[in-house]
Design an enzyme around this catalytic site. Sequence first.
Site, PDB file in Angstrom:
ATOM      1  N   LEU A  38     -36.028 -34.832   7.125  1.00 48.81           N
ATOM      2  CA  LEU A  38     -37.354 -34.326   7.509  1.00 48.81           C
ATOM      3  C   LEU A  38     -37.520 -32.856   7.151  1.00 48.81           C
ATOM      4  O   LEU A  38     -36.631 -32.049   7.413  1.00 48.81           O
ATOM      5  CB  LEU A  38     -37.538 -34.510   9.015  1.00 48.81           C
ATOM      6  CG  LEU A  38     -38.807 -33.921   9.642  1.00 48.81           C
ATOM      7  CD1 LEU A  38     -39.344 -34.842  10.741  1.00 48.81           C
ATOM      8  CD2 LEU A  38     -38.567 -32.523  10.225  1.00 48.81           C
ATOM      9  N   ASP A  41     -41.908 -26.762   8.762  1.00 42.54           N
ATOM     10  CA  ASP A  41     -42.521 -25.485   8.367  1.00 42.54           C
ATOM     11  C   ASP A  41     -41.869 -24.796   7.168  1.00 42.54           C
ATOM     12  O   ASP A  41     -40.639 -24.756   7.076  1.00 42.54           O
ATOM     13  CB  ASP A  41     -42.411 -24.468   9.511  1.00 42.54           C
ATOM     14  CG  ASP A  41     -42.830 -25.020  10.853  1.00 42.54           C
ATOM     15  OD1 ASP A  41     -43.340 -26.142  10.908  1.00 42.54           O
ATOM     16  OD2 ASP A  41     -42.631 -24.309  11.848  1.00 42.54           O
ATOM     17  N   TYR A 100     -34.894 -22.384  14.415  1.00 43.48           N
ATOM     18  CA  TYR A 100     -36.330 -22.594  14.295  1.00 43.48           C
ATOM     19  C   TYR A 100     -36.959 -21.583  13.336  1.00 43.48           C
ATOM     20  O   TYR A 100     -36.297 -20.707  12.794  1.00 43.48           O
ATOM     21  CB  TYR A 100     -36.979 -22.531  15.691  1.00 43.48           C
ATOM     22  CG  TYR A 100     -36.974 -23.869  16.428  1.00 43.48           C
ATOM     23  CD1 TYR A 100     -36.157 -24.925  16.022  1.00 43.48           C
ATOM     24  CD2 TYR A 100     -37.799 -24.067  17.531  1.00 43.48           C
ATOM     25  CE1 TYR A 100     -36.178 -26.147  16.701  1.00 43.48           C
ATOM     26  CE2 TYR A 100     -37.812 -25.283  18.213  1.00 43.48           C
ATOM     27  CZ  TYR A 100     -36.998 -26.317  17.792  1.00 43.48           C
ATOM     28  OH  TYR A 100     -37.019 -27.514  18.459  1.00 43.48           O
ATOM     29  N   SER A 101     -38.275 -21.694  13.189  1.00 46.98           N
ATOM     30  CA  SER A 101     -38.972 -20.983  12.109  1.00 46.98           C
ATOM     31  C   SER A 101     -38.878 -19.472  12.208  1.00 46.98           C
ATOM     32  O   SER A 101     -38.675 -18.898  13.279  1.00 46.98           O
ATOM     33  CB  SER A 101     -40.445 -21.387  12.109  1.00 46.98           C
ATOM     34  OG  SER A 101     -40.548 -22.691  11.598  1.00 46.98           O
ATOM     35  N   ASP A 160     -40.815 -18.137  16.321  1.00 44.74           N
ATOM     36  CA  ASP A 160     -41.416 -18.029  14.981  1.00 44.74           C
ATOM     37  C   ASP A 160     -41.716 -16.587  14.570  1.00 44.74           C
ATOM     38  O   ASP A 160     -42.861 -16.238  14.237  1.00 44.74           O
ATOM     39  CB  ASP A 160     -42.696 -18.886  14.875  1.00 44.74           C
ATOM     40  CG  ASP A 160     -42.481 -20.318  15.346  1.00 44.74           C
ATOM     41  OD1 ASP A 160     -41.327 -20.782  15.295  1.00 44.74           O
ATOM     42  OD2 ASP A 160     -43.456 -20.976  15.773  1.00 44.74           O
TER      43      ASP A 160
HETATM   44  C1  FRU Z   1     -44.029 -25.630  14.136  1.00 50.06           C
HETATM   45  C2  FRU Z   1     -42.735 -25.560  14.935  1.00 50.06           C
HETATM   46  C3  FRU Z   1     -42.348 -24.117  15.226  1.00 50.06           C
HETATM   47  C4  FRU Z   1     -40.863 -24.241  15.397  1.00 50.06           C
HETATM   48  C5  FRU Z   1     -40.499 -25.271  14.391  1.00 50.06           C
HETATM   49  C6  FRU Z   1     -39.361 -26.167  14.755  1.00 50.06           C
HETATM   50  O1  FRU Z   1     -44.133 -26.819  13.427  1.00 50.06           O
HETATM   51  O2  FRU Z   1     -42.836 -26.299  16.138  1.00 50.06           O
HETATM   52  O3  FRU Z   1     -42.999 -23.545  16.320  1.00 50.06           O
HETATM   53  O4  FRU Z   1     -40.214 -23.028  15.164  1.00 50.06           O
HETATM   54  O5  FRU Z   1     -41.650 -26.063  14.188  1.00 50.06           O
HETATM   55  O6  FRU Z   1     -39.029 -27.016  13.696  1.00 50.06           O
END
Ligand code: FRU
Length: 471
Positions: A38, A41, A100-101, A160
């Site tokens: 998968l 972002d 995460y992002s 993020d």
């Molecule tokens: C957005 C999100 C971000 C997070 C990431 C995790 O799609 O939910 O807020 O960092 O995806 O994969």
Amino acid sequence: MASTTRLPAILQAVMKGQPQALRDDHYPAWHLAPVTGLLNDPNGFIHFQGRYHLFYQWNPLGCEHKYKCWGHWSSADLVQWRHEPIALMPDEEYDRNGCYSGSAVDNQGKLTLCYTGNVKFDDGGRTAWQCLAVQNAEGGFDKRGPVVPLPGGYTGHVRDPKVWRHEHHWYMVLGAQDLELQGKVLLLRSENLWNWQSLGEIAGSGLNGIGDAGYMWECPDLFALGGKTFLLCCPQGVEREEKRFLNAHPSAYLSGEFDYARASFQHGPLNEIDAGFEFYAPQTTLTADGRRLLVGWMGVPDGEEMHQPTTAYGWIHQMTCVRELSEQNGKLYQQPVRELQALRGEEERYQGNAAAAPALNAQRLELELELESAGDVTLNFADTLLVEWRRDALRLARRSLQTGEWLYRYWQGDAHKLQILCDSSSVEIFINEGEGVMSSRYFPTQPAQLTFSGSAELRARYWSLRPCMVE
Ligand code: FRU
């Protein structure tokens, strides 16, 4: 370092998964997609020492939103990309439930990643750390650990980081949820990327004249463009309107004036960035010649994503094409980045009644269409996706992947010109030289035919696009 590494499992997943993904007719021929598993972002988009780098949220081990790593591609020209070593894996206490992002910066010649370490507790609680990682001589990244803990007054949903340099400081925007469960964007400042000072909230639900606007704002990105400052964000929980904000979660922008001295942002209402079925979490960067580029995830969390048929081939989701941004009258315009014209084959033309236009192979196609008269045109992509176009409105129709009923997305306003970029399972429709965009996946039987009907006179230029796989 944790004592075990998932690298052998990731390598096996890639070896087994990539041939299977490539057998799928829906696998893109010129968009970026995961080799297996998968993708969500885009992360760390940057032009650094002569190459573009694009990282991405990647679960190499399956099609679920789990085990988020940072995959990494780079490119000299935004057309031909190559795989780089996997950049981040969730293997530390502070990022154990996902890297995460986040974003990338050039810190005195060192490519440096700012990302969120996501941590979940057994009791259902969670926390988040904003972390750094610095590129090493092998092209991989050495983690340097957390630099921003969870700020007081917010739930564990703070993430993020988008970081940029302005004059003598680094700045960071963060998506956040406060203790009243309102979505917010936080601003921080630093002299060295390691020590950060909070400058407060600059936008969010209930702030600066916008009313209730959701329980969590994800993936903020703030930049100046033309005479304005834009804040991109993904406000989760915004109310659906009749013809706007129809996806499970929207991707939106605010346009206004930003004052660094006061850390304040005066802005207008939330606008949708893209009115199609799939678009989320975009990120921007600057080119060497000063153009502002954007790439988005051509997906949406929590909607019908898990009903996409590509999961049977072990992969899911793709990026949008790279887009070039501009500002007109405070509005954000998007056009396909000009470098993509290198994919075009020979130009063909058609002028005449829509109903007499030739059928085209939509699998790798770019089209420019202008309405030459009153009336309507329907573009039918393999009976799977319909673009219904009148001068004063555009409607996109696709069957629900879950129930089969027709669903619609709208662009409202005078639509006189369309530029449409098609790949094996996606279309991106740019309206009036970028005033609006509608991005959508669709899953036709190949070869997908595009046929035209309707009463309007049309003028068309079109090109078959050459495939361009990641090396
Ligand atoms: C957005 C999100 C971000 C997070 C990431 C995790 O799609 O939910 O807020 O960092 O995806 O994969």
